[in-house]
Design an enzyme around this catalytic site. Structure first.
Site, PDB file in Angstrom:
ATOM      1  CG  HIS A  74      -2.746   1.284   2.937  1.00  0.00           C
ATOM      2  ND1 HIS A  74      -3.082   0.166   2.192  1.00  0.00           N
ATOM      3  CD2 HIS A  74      -2.358   2.225   2.042  1.00  0.00           C
ATOM      4  CE1 HIS A  74      -2.915   0.424   0.909  1.00  0.00           C
ATOM      5  NE2 HIS A  74      -2.471   1.658   0.788  1.00  0.00           N
ATOM      6  CG  ASP A  76      -6.516  -1.478   3.531  1.00  0.00           C
ATOM      7  OD1 ASP A  76      -5.502  -0.780   3.768  1.00  0.00           O
ATOM      8  OD2 ASP A  76      -7.571  -0.999   3.087  1.00  0.00           O
ATOM      9  CG  ASP A 104      -1.940   0.635  -3.164  1.00  0.00           C
ATOM     10  OD1 ASP A 104      -1.457   1.120  -2.129  1.00  0.00           O
ATOM     11  OD2 ASP A 104      -2.998   1.043  -3.669  1.00  0.00           O
ATOM     12  CD  GLU A 134      -5.253   4.092   1.202  1.00  0.00           C
ATOM     13  OE1 GLU A 134      -5.097   5.177   0.615  1.00  0.00           O
ATOM     14  OE2 GLU A 134      -5.400   3.007   0.587  1.00  0.00           O
ATOM     15  CD  GLU A 135      -6.180   0.568  -1.438  1.00  0.00           C
ATOM     16  OE1 GLU A 135      -6.902   1.395  -2.023  1.00  0.00           O
ATOM     17  OE2 GLU A 135      -4.986   0.396  -1.702  1.00  0.00           O
ATOM     18  CD  GLU A 163      -0.465   4.933  -0.717  1.00  0.00           C
ATOM     19  OE1 GLU A 163      -0.309   4.223  -1.730  1.00  0.00           O
ATOM     20  OE2 GLU A 163      -1.485   4.891  -0.005  1.00  0.00           O
ATOM     21  CG  HIS A 337      -5.943  -0.287  -6.866  1.00  0.00           C
ATOM     22  ND1 HIS A 337      -6.886   0.680  -6.584  1.00  0.00           N
ATOM     23  CD2 HIS A 337      -5.135  -0.325  -5.778  1.00  0.00           C
ATOM     24  CE1 HIS A 337      -6.651   1.206  -5.387  1.00  0.00           C
ATOM     25  NE2 HIS A 337      -5.587   0.606  -4.886  1.00  0.00           N
TER      26      HIS A 337
END
Length: 362
Positions: A74, A76, A104, A134-135, A163, A337
């Site tokens: 992903h 984003d 991430d 995705e987030e 990931e 994150h």
């Protein structure tokens, strides 16, 4: 595509490409500029057939190979918090790349993007997927959207999701179930509490059950998945002088992939027997996906003992389609994150080398 669209130079190293991609801010809902740059960068690759849907880019080879691999990631990120542009820093003799998205998961995406352009004749046919949203909530997920609109693009014998996994194969993923444990009472003035029934007090046995709960570690296809049952929220109350007539305890169950969502719910209902239990969110887990010959060959190329993935990832979507899937990408998942998100540049290089070697030799 406008003249102001950022560009990506795929001749740069995967570490430099990671930095370039991170500096194209792409918080969920704002992926268009990065999607444009990816599409533009791959458009000159004669060996790739490119499909774009919204801000998802699919690039695939059609070489007539006996097996097809899907490699996805992903594009984003979660919101930026004073951690862009990225920076390089030395710590204990090691080089780190700091900034939002480094872990991430733009490092994994950068590796995939570079290999997609450079490997014109891989040992397997490859479908490269770079997807959006995705987030955020599952309904917006770009991979899920592609599965519905273009199911033919999500056909393969094995899938790798980039990931973060410390450049080690992490098989499958835990499932997740979120419920509300609800109680009901009778309102009354708090000065005459005996005339009411306190719904918040009725949650006490449920909290005691959680406090004494011993989560299991479950072995699935040789990997040990740690489970967890946790209170993640409490709601209730009317006013400072009113006995509340309703309350809810939100509980999240992270369950091993030997169970279905239905089986997980049965377990939670047993733990909270006598309570009203209402499901608010759920997602199936995925078994490790390591039993096929193609998976065994990939693990050998990586050279590290496979580990379980504790968090939920989109490997579950591939598993639901009958495609064995693993997580493999640079970065420590525990740094995802965070405000100090950072990745070892050596892991980016290691991940690229392993994928390139495996895709080149089969």
């Amino acid at each position: 595509m406008s003249a102001s669209t950022p560009t990506l130079d795929l001749s740069r190293s995967s570490v430099e490409l990671t930095a370039d991609m991170c500096n194209i801010e792409s918080v969920s809902g704002n992926e268009t500029s990065l999607a444009d740059a990816i599409e533009q960068a791959l458009s000159g690759c004669a060996h790739l057939e490119i499909t774009r849907d919204g801000d998802a880019i699919v690039a695939k080879t059609s070489l007539g190979r006996a097996q097809r691999v899907i490699i996805a990631g992903h594009i984003d990120t979660v919101p930026v918090n004073n951690n862009l542009p990225v920076s390089y820093r030395e710590e204990d003799g090691a080089e780190w790349l700091w900034g939002r998205g480094t872990v991430d998961m733009k490092a994994g995406v950068a590796v995939a993007l570079k290999l997609a352009a450079e490997l014109s004749a891989p040992a397997y046919d490859v479908t490269w997927i770079f997807y959006d949203h995705e987030e955020v909530e599952s309904a917006k997920n770009g991979l899920g959207r592609l599965a519905v609109k273009y199911p033919e693009l999500l056909v393969g014998d094995f899938a790798i999701l980039g990931e973060p996994s410390n450049s080690t194969v992490e098989g499958g993923c835990n499932g997740t179930l979120r419920v509300e444990v609800r109680t009901h009472g009778v309102r009354a003035h708090s000065a005459r509490a005996w005339m009411g029934e306190n719904a918040i007090h009725k949650l006490a046995p449920a909290l005691t059950a959680l406090a004494h709960y011993q989560p299991a570690t479950v072995t699935v296809d040789g990997l040990d998945y740690r489970e967890g049952l946790s209170a993640v929220g409490v709601t209730g109350g009317v006013a400072g002088n009113v006995i509340p007539d309703a309350a809810a305890l939100t509980v999240n169950y992270r369950f091993a992939p030997d169970k279905s969502v239905a089986q997980a719910l049965t377990h939670v209902q047993d733990v909270f027997a006598g309570y009203e239990v209402v499901v608010t969110d759920s997602a199936e887990g995925a078994r490790p996906g390591l039993t096929s010959a193609i998976a065994t060959g990939f693990v050998a190329a990586v050279g590290h003992e496979p580990q379980p993935k504790y968090g939920w990832t989109d490997v579950s979507r591939f598993s639901a389609l009958g495609i064995p899937a693993v997580n493999f990408g640079p970065g420590n998942p525990s740094l995802a994150h965070t405000d100090d998100e950072r990745v070892l540049t050596s892991q980016i290089v290691e991940c690229e080398h392993a994928l390139r070697s495996w895709l080149s030799q089969g």
